[in-house]
Design an enzyme around this catalytic site. Structure first.
Site, PDB file in Angstrom:
ATOM      1  CD  GLU A  28     -17.397  27.653  85.165  1.00 40.18           C
ATOM      2  OE1 GLU A  28     -17.226  28.427  86.124  1.00 40.18           O
ATOM      3  OE2 GLU A  28     -16.964  26.479  85.157  1.00 40.18           O
ATOM      4  CG  HIS A  57     -18.442  12.157  67.174  1.00 42.80           C
ATOM      5  ND1 HIS A  57     -17.798  11.092  67.771  1.00 42.80           N
ATOM      6  CD2 HIS A  57     -17.963  12.216  65.907  1.00 42.80           C
ATOM      7  CE1 HIS A  57     -16.977  10.534  66.893  1.00 42.80           C
ATOM      8  NE2 HIS A  57     -17.059  11.203  65.757  1.00 42.80           N
TER       9      HIS A  57
END
Length: 145
Positions: free
Chosen positions: A74, A101
């Site tokens: 996925e 991040h």
């Protein structure tokens, strides 16, 4: 966290958690667009995952959540869509870091990799954690270049 419009999709192996996440998100006041699947009958996951990523990439949804057995396939499908940064998360720290991040805009979860309570906690943290910017922004720009 303010309400968001969230696209969600899964294959058969992520169907049960998808349903639980949809209920959880709606209770929290989010608008949810469900791209399927609609049962635990075996399906080909790209059919349900690509539309989630496309909805986020085109601004039709603010964030996306995709689910499968491991979440790996996925995440790969979602990341093929330009403008998508899909993070495969397996615990709270991975969810926090993919937002802080990497400014991930799609979350991938593997139903076979964690219990339901952990999946719901990851979803909440993913949706509530801001991107840090700073040194990370230049890296994101390099990804998109």
């Amino acid at each position: 966290m303010p309400p968001m419009k969230i696209a969600i999709g899964s294959d058969h192996a992520g169907f049960r958690y998808k349903q639980a996440i949809i209920e959880h998100l709606k209770k929290a006041g989010h608008e949810v667009v469900d791209f399927g699947t609609d049962s635990d009958a075996s399906v080909d996951y790209p059919k349900y995952i690509r539309p989630v990523a496309e909805a986020v990439a085109t601004g039709q949804a603010e964030r996306g959540i995709v689910l499968g057995g491991s979440g790996n396939g996925e995440a790969i499908v979602a990341n093929r869509v330009h403008g998508i940064r899909c993070g495969l998360c397996w615990n709270l720290e991975s969810a926090r870091l993919t937002r802080q991040h990497n400014d991930a805009n799609v979350l991938s979860l593997g139903e076979r990799m964690m219990d339901e309570a952990t999946a719901l906690a990851i979803v909440d943290l993913f949706l509530s954690t801001p991107f840090e910017g700073g040194r990370h922004l230049a890296r994101i720009q390099q990804i998109d270049a």
